[in-house]
Design an enzyme around this catalytic site. Structure first.
Site, PDB file in Angstrom:
ATOM      1  N   LEU A  23       0.831  -1.194  -0.065  1.00  0.00           N
ATOM      2  CA  LEU A  23       0.077  -0.188  -0.003  1.00  0.00           C
ATOM      3  C   LEU A  23       0.754   1.289   0.011  1.00  0.00           C
ATOM      4  CD1 LEU A  23      -2.595  -0.693   2.826  1.00  0.00           C
ATOM      5  CD2 LEU A  23      -3.145  -0.659   0.252  1.00  0.00           C
ATOM      6  N   LYS A  73      15.871  -5.587   4.844  1.00  0.00           N
ATOM      7  CA  LYS A  73      16.262  -4.444   6.111  1.00  0.00           C
ATOM      8  C   LYS A  73      17.609  -4.877   6.737  1.00  0.00           C
ATOM      9  CE  LYS A  73      11.453  -3.844   7.117  1.00  0.00           C
ATOM     10  NZ  LYS A  73      10.309  -3.835   8.432  1.00  0.00           N
ATOM     11  N   GLY A 135       6.267 -11.345  21.135  1.00  0.00           N
ATOM     12  CA  GLY A 135       6.797 -11.356  19.845  1.00  0.00           C
ATOM     13  C   GLY A 135       8.243 -10.832  19.846  1.00  0.00           C
ATOM     14  N   ALA A 136       9.157 -11.420  19.119  1.00  0.00           N
ATOM     15  CA  ALA A 136      10.503 -10.846  19.087  1.00  0.00           C
ATOM     16  C   ALA A 136      10.761 -10.816  17.680  1.00  0.00           C
ATOM     17  CB  ALA A 136      11.557 -11.649  20.106  1.00  0.00           C
ATOM     18  N   GLY A 137      10.175 -10.910  16.633  1.00  0.00           N
ATOM     19  CA  GLY A 137      10.673 -10.662  15.196  1.00  0.00           C
ATOM     20  C   GLY A 137      11.033  -9.283  14.946  1.00  0.00           C
ATOM     21  N   TYR A 238      -3.136  -5.282  11.354  1.00  0.00           N
ATOM     22  CA  TYR A 238      -4.147  -4.229  10.970  1.00  0.00           C
ATOM     23  C   TYR A 238      -5.036  -4.950   9.875  1.00  0.00           C
ATOM     24  CZ  TYR A 238      -0.917  -3.692   6.585  1.00  0.00           C
ATOM     25  OH  TYR A 238      -0.383  -3.871   5.460  1.00  0.00           O
ATOM     26  N   GLY A 260      -3.517  -2.485  14.729  1.00  0.00           N
ATOM     27  CA  GLY A 260      -2.353  -1.988  14.023  1.00  0.00           C
ATOM     28  C   GLY A 260      -2.313  -0.787  12.727  1.00  0.00           C
TER      29      GLY A 260
END
Length: 295
Positions: A23, A73, A135-137, A238, A260
């Protein structure tokens, strides 16, 4: 769009693969148009193999900057000249700024800032708060680091013992040694410890992705007693706009149940500001893209 483009138009890119579903190009281009900015935002399918050439292209063509998504990233970091404090601590970059358009590339991570801004927009301040984070991503790491940079009292990370657990150990070490925030790590499968941590926290953040496909309809909290009237529940998912966790939190009287969408918009708004120096018209973008789901 064509009426805005000129010989002076500044280009912002998005480099990732796959990326045609994103998006971001429409969101940024709609914001440029709303503000009458002479910018254009384009997505390019770029993986690790093409990344060095793509970064050199940003320098050579004077591209104003770029957003970066998977699988680039972390891989992009060696090609950059400078990192923001958040990007350095997270160990990942989702926004690159070509400083003054002269080839000095600065990497930023706006995911965590997006989450904190989304909470702030709902009247929730993270400073001096005890926060349980599942969550640890990539998203969880960025949020944990930003909570530390923004002065949270404690960040209690819970993750299953998968490939992200070791990363979470490093995140806890960074928070404890490089910020004033106390950080701990626990196994998410220890339900008793997980529920006890939430009981002692003012904010619970689910950054696991549970609740979106293929885990749609699932949730991490199944005991209604965990949901208190003074607890803020924030789910980074989201789509769907209301996960099973958020439905459960609302049903059992949580102070706030936040999806989200705000994080998604505000991380983009942070990048928009870095690239243009202008504030993204977030209310306009929220209504345009998400309508009633964002409320």
């Amino acid at each position: 769009m064509s009426e805005r483009l000129s010989g002076h138009t500044l280009l912002v890119s998005l480099i990732a693969t796959p990326i045609r579903h994103s998006l971001s190009p429409k969101m940024h281009n709609e914001a440029y148009a709303k503000l009458g900015l002479d910018y254009a935002y384009l997505a390019f399918e770029v993986g690790n193999e093409e990344l060095a050439d793509a970064v050199q292209g940003i320098r050579a063509l004077g591209i104003r900057g770029s957003n970066v998504s998977m699988p680039n990233k972390q891989a992009i970091i060696p090609y950059l000249d400078e990192l923001s404090p958040a990007a350095e601590l997270v160990g990942a970059v989702n926004t690159v700024v070509n400083k003054d358009g002269k080839g000095h590339l600065v990497g930023h991570c706006t995911d965590g800032t997006g989450a904190v801004r989304a909470l702030a927009a709902e009247g929730v301040d993270v400073k001096d708060q005890v926060i349980t984070l599942a969550g640890a991503g990539g998203a969880g790491t960025a949020i944990a680091i930003q909570l530390g940079l923004d002065g949270a009292k404690e960040v209690r990370i819970f993750n299953i013992k998968d490939k992200c657990y070791e990363n979470a150990e490093q995140t806890v070490e960074k928070l404890n040694t490089r910020t004033q925030t106390k950080a701990t790590l626990n196994d998410l499968e220890d339900t008793e410890a997980f529920y006890q941590s939430i009981a002692e926290s003012s904010i619970f953040i689910d950054a696991t992705g549970v609740g979106m496909k293929p885990l749609e309809g699932q949730k991490l909290i199944n005991d209604p007693a965990v949901i208190r009237p003074d607890l803020v529940v924030f789910d980074v998912v989201y789509s769907p706009a209301e996960t099973e966790l958020l439905r459960f939190a609302k049903e059992h009287g949580a102070k706030k149940a936040i999806n989200g969408i705000g994080m998604m918009i505000y991380q983009g708004a942070e990048a928009f500001k870095l690239h243009t120096g202008e504030d993204m018209p977030v209310d306009y973008i929220r209504e345009l893209f998400f309508g009633d789901d964002a409320k």
